[in-house]
Design a protein around this motif. Structure first.
Motif, PDB file in Angstrom:
ATOM      1  N   GLU A  74     -10.508  41.497  -5.777  1.00  0.00           N
ATOM      2  CA  GLU A  74     -10.473  42.455  -4.674  1.00  0.00           C
ATOM      3  C   GLU A  74      -9.281  42.254  -3.741  1.00  0.00           C
ATOM      4  O   GLU A  74      -8.885  43.179  -3.050  1.00  0.00           O
ATOM      5  N   PHE A  75      -8.747  41.048  -3.686  1.00  0.00           N
ATOM      6  CA  PHE A  75      -7.647  40.848  -2.726  1.00  0.00           C
ATOM      7  C   PHE A  75      -6.309  40.437  -3.346  1.00  0.00           C
ATOM      8  O   PHE A  75      -5.271  40.641  -2.737  1.00  0.00           O
ATOM      9  N   ILE A  76      -6.320  39.903  -4.563  1.00  0.00           N
ATOM     10  CA  ILE A  76      -5.043  39.487  -5.155  1.00  0.00           C
ATOM     11  C   ILE A  76      -4.109  40.680  -5.380  1.00  0.00           C
ATOM     12  O   ILE A  76      -2.922  40.578  -5.064  1.00  0.00           O
ATOM     13  N   PRO A  77      -4.621  41.812  -5.877  1.00  0.00           N
ATOM     14  CA  PRO A  77      -3.710  42.964  -6.012  1.00  0.00           C
ATOM     15  C   PRO A  77      -3.064  43.364  -4.686  1.00  0.00           C
ATOM     16  O   PRO A  77      -1.864  43.677  -4.657  1.00  0.00           O
ATOM     17  N   ILE A  78      -3.818  43.322  -3.597  1.00  0.00           N
ATOM     18  CA  ILE A  78      -3.261  43.669  -2.279  1.00  0.00           C
ATOM     19  C   ILE A  78      -2.276  42.591  -1.830  1.00  0.00           C
ATOM     20  O   ILE A  78      -1.208  42.890  -1.301  1.00  0.00           O
ATOM     21  N   ALA A  79      -2.639  41.344  -2.075  1.00  0.00           N
ATOM     22  CA  ALA A  79      -1.729  40.247  -1.717  1.00  0.00           C
ATOM     23  C   ALA A  79      -0.409  40.385  -2.484  1.00  0.00           C
ATOM     24  O   ALA A  79       0.660  40.081  -1.951  1.00  0.00           O
ATOM     25  N   GLU A  80      -0.503  40.859  -3.716  1.00  0.00           N
ATOM     26  CA  GLU A  80       0.714  41.033  -4.511  1.00  0.00           C
ATOM     27  C   GLU A  80       1.564  42.176  -3.983  1.00  0.00           C
ATOM     28  O   GLU A  80       2.768  42.030  -3.809  1.00  0.00           O
ATOM     29  N   GLU A  81       0.910  43.296  -3.698  1.00  0.00           N
ATOM     30  CA  GLU A  81       1.649  44.461  -3.216  1.00  0.00           C
ATOM     31  C   GLU A  81       2.323  44.215  -1.876  1.00  0.00           C
ATOM     32  O   GLU A  81       3.366  44.781  -1.592  1.00  0.00           O
ATOM     33  N   THR A  82       1.702  43.402  -1.041  1.00  0.00           N
ATOM     34  CA  THR A  82       2.229  43.170   0.302  1.00  0.00           C
ATOM     35  C   THR A  82       3.160  41.953   0.353  1.00  0.00           C
ATOM     36  O   THR A  82       3.708  41.649   1.406  1.00  0.00           O
ATOM     37  N   GLY A  83       3.275  41.252  -0.765  1.00  0.00           N
ATOM     38  CA  GLY A  83       4.107  40.057  -0.764  1.00  0.00           C
ATOM     39  C   GLY A  83       3.407  38.833  -0.210  1.00  0.00           C
ATOM     40  O   GLY A  83       3.956  37.730  -0.212  1.00  0.00           O
ATOM     41  N   LEU A  84       2.176  39.026   0.275  1.00  0.00           N
ATOM     42  CA  LEU A  84       1.434  37.898   0.843  1.00  0.00           C
ATOM     43  C   LEU A  84       1.015  36.883  -0.216  1.00  0.00           C
ATOM     44  O   LEU A  84       0.591  35.774   0.105  1.00  0.00           O
ATOM     45  N   ILE A  85       1.155  37.268  -1.480  1.00  0.00           N
ATOM     46  CA  ILE A  85       0.829  36.345  -2.559  1.00  0.00           C
ATOM     47  C   ILE A  85       1.766  35.136  -2.521  1.00  0.00           C
ATOM     48  O   ILE A  85       1.412  34.063  -3.011  1.00  0.00           O
ATOM     49  N   ILE A  86       2.934  35.301  -1.908  1.00  0.00           N
ATOM     50  CA  ILE A  86       3.878  34.173  -1.853  1.00  0.00           C
ATOM     51  C   ILE A  86       3.345  33.052  -0.954  1.00  0.00           C
ATOM     52  O   ILE A  86       3.131  31.933  -1.427  1.00  0.00           O
ATOM     53  N   PRO A  87       3.061  33.319   0.346  1.00  0.00           N
ATOM     54  CA  PRO A  87       2.468  32.237   1.144  1.00  0.00           C
ATOM     55  C   PRO A  87       1.110  31.777   0.611  1.00  0.00           C
ATOM     56  O   PRO A  87       0.794  30.578   0.641  1.00  0.00           O
ATOM     57  N   LEU A  88       0.338  32.713   0.076  1.00  0.00           N
ATOM     58  CA  LEU A  88      -0.968  32.359  -0.469  1.00  0.00           C
ATOM     59  C   LEU A  88      -0.812  31.461  -1.703  1.00  0.00           C
ATOM     60  O   LEU A  88      -1.491  30.433  -1.832  1.00  0.00           O
ATOM     61  N   GLY A  89       0.103  31.845  -2.557  1.00  0.00           N
ATOM     62  CA  GLY A  89       0.376  31.055  -3.758  1.00  0.00           C
ATOM     63  C   GLY A  89       0.923  29.670  -3.414  1.00  0.00           C
ATOM     64  O   GLY A  89       0.602  28.688  -4.086  1.00  0.00           O
ATOM     65  N   ASP A  90       1.724  29.610  -2.361  1.00  0.00           N
ATOM     66  CA  ASP A  90       2.238  28.309  -1.900  1.00  0.00           C
ATOM     67  C   ASP A  90       1.072  27.415  -1.501  1.00  0.00           C
ATOM     68  O   ASP A  90       1.018  26.234  -1.835  1.00  0.00           O
ATOM     69  N   TRP A  91       0.142  28.018  -0.747  1.00  0.00           N
ATOM     70  CA  TRP A  91      -1.026  27.250  -0.300  1.00  0.00           C
ATOM     71  C   TRP A  91      -1.830  26.740  -1.497  1.00  0.00           C
ATOM     72  O   TRP A  91      -2.226  25.575  -1.535  1.00  0.00           O
ATOM     73  N   VAL A  92      -2.053  27.621  -2.474  1.00  0.00           N
ATOM     74  CA  VAL A  92      -2.831  27.251  -3.667  1.00  0.00           C
ATOM     75  C   VAL A  92      -2.178  26.054  -4.362  1.00  0.00           C
ATOM     76  O   VAL A  92      -2.851  25.084  -4.725  1.00  0.00           O
ATOM     77  N   LEU A  93      -0.870  26.126  -4.505  1.00  0.00           N
ATOM     78  CA  LEU A  93      -0.153  25.068  -5.212  1.00  0.00           C
ATOM     79  C   LEU A  93      -0.259  23.727  -4.481  1.00  0.00           C
ATOM     80  O   LEU A  93      -0.517  22.686  -5.095  1.00  0.00           O
ATOM     81  N   VAL A  94      -0.081  23.749  -3.166  1.00  0.00           N
ATOM     82  CA  VAL A  94      -0.165  22.515  -2.386  1.00  0.00           C
ATOM     83  C   VAL A  94      -1.583  21.937  -2.463  1.00  0.00           C
ATOM     84  O   VAL A  94      -1.774  20.754  -2.754  1.00  0.00           O
ATOM     85  N   GLU A  95      -2.557  22.816  -2.244  1.00  0.00           N
ATOM     86  CA  GLU A  95      -3.956  22.389  -2.288  1.00  0.00           C
ATOM     87  C   GLU A  95      -4.299  21.785  -3.664  1.00  0.00           C
ATOM     88  O   GLU A  95      -4.888  20.705  -3.754  1.00  0.00           O
ATOM     89  N   ALA A  96      -3.925  22.487  -4.724  1.00  0.00           N
ATOM     90  CA  ALA A  96      -4.233  22.033  -6.081  1.00  0.00           C
ATOM     91  C   ALA A  96      -3.546  20.698  -6.380  1.00  0.00           C
ATOM     92  O   ALA A  96      -4.157  19.793  -6.957  1.00  0.00           O
ATOM     93  N   CYS A  97      -2.300  20.551  -5.964  1.00  0.00           N
ATOM     94  CA  CYS A  97      -1.576  19.308  -6.236  1.00  0.00           C
ATOM     95  C   CYS A  97      -2.152  18.141  -5.440  1.00  0.00           C
ATOM     96  O   CYS A  97      -2.196  17.010  -5.922  1.00  0.00           O
ATOM     97  N   GLN A  98      -2.622  18.423  -4.224  1.00  0.00           N
ATOM     98  CA  GLN A  98      -3.267  17.366  -3.439  1.00  0.00           C
ATOM     99  C   GLN A  98      -4.530  16.881  -4.143  1.00  0.00           C
ATOM    100  O   GLN A  98      -4.783  15.681  -4.241  1.00  0.00           O
ATOM    101  N   VAL A  99      -5.309  17.835  -4.614  1.00  0.00           N
ATOM    102  CA  VAL A  99      -6.543  17.495  -5.320  1.00  0.00           C
ATOM    103  C   VAL A  99      -6.225  16.704  -6.588  1.00  0.00           C
ATOM    104  O   VAL A  99      -6.824  15.674  -6.877  1.00  0.00           O
ATOM    105  N   LEU A 100      -5.236  17.192  -7.327  1.00  0.00           N
ATOM    106  CA  LEU A 100      -4.832  16.527  -8.561  1.00  0.00           C
ATOM    107  C   LEU A 100      -4.385  15.080  -8.297  1.00  0.00           C
ATOM    108  O   LEU A 100      -4.740  14.169  -9.043  1.00  0.00           O
ATOM    109  N   ALA A 101      -3.640  14.887  -7.226  1.00  0.00           N
ATOM    110  CA  ALA A 101      -3.185  13.543  -6.876  1.00  0.00           C
ATOM    111  C   ALA A 101      -4.388  12.644  -6.592  1.00  0.00           C
ATOM    112  O   ALA A 101      -4.424  11.482  -7.008  1.00  0.00           O
ATOM    113  N   GLY A 102      -5.385  13.191  -5.910  1.00  0.00           N
ATOM    114  CA  GLY A 102      -6.596  12.432  -5.608  1.00  0.00           C
ATOM    115  C   GLY A 102      -7.390  12.081  -6.857  1.00  0.00           C
ATOM    116  O   GLY A 102      -8.025  11.025  -6.924  1.00  0.00           O
ATOM    117  N   TRP A 103      -7.344  12.942  -7.842  1.00  0.00           N
ATOM    118  CA  TRP A 103      -8.116  12.728  -9.063  1.00  0.00           C
ATOM    119  C   TRP A 103      -7.649  11.516  -9.859  1.00  0.00           C
ATOM    120  O   TRP A 103      -8.423  10.920 -10.604  1.00  0.00           O
TER     121      TRP A 103
END
Ligand code: C2E
Ligand code: CA
Ligand code: CA
Ligand code: CA
Length: 279
Positions: A74-103
């Motif tokens: 419901e929101f990724i298509p809008i995030a893509e169209e508005t370019g907000l997927i960039i900051p959102l994607g940045d957040w996902v990557l940082v969050e995922a890498c932090q978790v991965l480092a902890g694992w």
């Protein structure tokens, strides 16, 4: 608007105006939710044919302050169209890498790969490779455990640029999976050129696997194709044991789906690993 007849559109119907306003408000909500940290990642397990956990996929969830949990479709298509997927994607990557480092520090999670969905827009940005690299080094994540999921649709644009970026990240150990495989238009020659590690059989082919012979043929063809390209293959959306058995008979030995676990919060995911271990 319908009363205006078939194929006739009024430009400013109230319905459309509401849509435009909803859209703008939605975009604003995404913007503020990034700031307010209303996004979170869920984790879905991936298993091999021995039933052992081998990895996870990080799936984005939005805890909307008013609407509650909003699904990514419901929101990724809008995030893509508005370019907000960039900051959102940045957040996902940082969050995922932090978790991965902890694992890496826990026996139950050591060795698990973590797959992150990358949108076309992210991949297109000129500093994509640098961002991934710096996120990895800042978080201390093991790059060989990070898998980036890309989709066929992003490859059509500029295949050479994509290949270059993939190679640069592959050089430090990052792996790539081609998501939703079979639903797009990638030609076999593209597929051969891409430095991929894995094909993901889309869940639309898995859903009716047991009753639709065409879907079954497609799934089995994807497995053969992966074999001839020396890629691993994973099926998503596996809900029934009989689907898993049929996929295994084709030679697909990695699975993801409700049969093994739904996407859950990090806390629940960790707890599920412990329970499993104690059985
Ligand atoms: P996807 O990458 O194809 O992810 C798989 C989707 O299938 C997920 O939906 C997952 O919850 C769902 N699923 C898993 N197992 C089963 C099953 O056994 N049966 C069925 N029917 N469904 C299953 P979800 O979490 O709603 O995500 C939808 C899509 O949103 C994803 O599809 C992906 O394209 C996108 N997405 C999710 N997170 C991110 C993200 O961090 N970044 C980007 N760019 N896209 C994301
Ligand atoms: Ca609002
Ligand atoms: Ca995916
Ligand atoms: Ca998919």
């Amino acid at each position: 608007a319908k009363s205006a007849g078939r194929n006739t559109y009024r430009f400013f119907n109230p319905e459309m105006q509401t849509k435009v306003m909803e859209y703008a408000e939605f975009a604003n909500d995404i913007r503020s939710s990034i700031q307010n940290k209303d996004f979170l990642l869920y984790y879905q397990v991936q298993v091999n044919h021995h039933g052992e956990r081998v990895g996870t996929e990080a799936l984005l969830r939005w805890m909307h302050p008013v609407k509650g949990m909003v699904r990514p479709d419901e929101f990724i298509p809008i995030a893509e169209e508005t370019g907000l997927i960039i900051p959102l994607g940045d957040w996902v990557l940082v969050e995922a890498c932090q978790v991965l480092a902890g694992w890496a520090a826990h026996t139950l999670t050591q060795g698990l790969t973590l797959a992150v969905n990358i949108s076309a827009h992210q991949l297109r940005t000129h500093d994509f490779v640098e961002k991934v690299k710096s996120t990895i080094s800042k978080t201390g994540a093991d790059p060989s455990k990070l898998k980036l999921e890309i989709t066929e649709s992003m490859l059509l644009d500029d295949i050479d640029d994509t290949i270059e970026k993939m190679r640069a990240l592959q050089a430090i150990g990052v792996t790539f999976a081609l998501d939703d495989f079979g639903t797009g238009y990638s030609s076999l020659s593209y597929l051969k050129r891409l430095p991929l590690d894995q094909l993901k059989i889309d869940k639309t082919f898995v859903r009716d696997l047991l009753t639709d012979t065409q879907d079954a043929d497609i799934a089995s063809t994807i497995v053969s194709l992966a074999k001839s390209l020396h890629l691993s293959v994973i099926a998503e959306g596996v809900e029934q044991e009989d689907q898993r058995i049929l996929l295994a008979s084709y030679g697909c030995l990695l699975y993801q789906g409700y049969l093994f676990g739904r996407p859950v919060s990090l806390k629940e995911f960790m707890a599920s690993l412990e329970t499993f271990e104690n059985q």
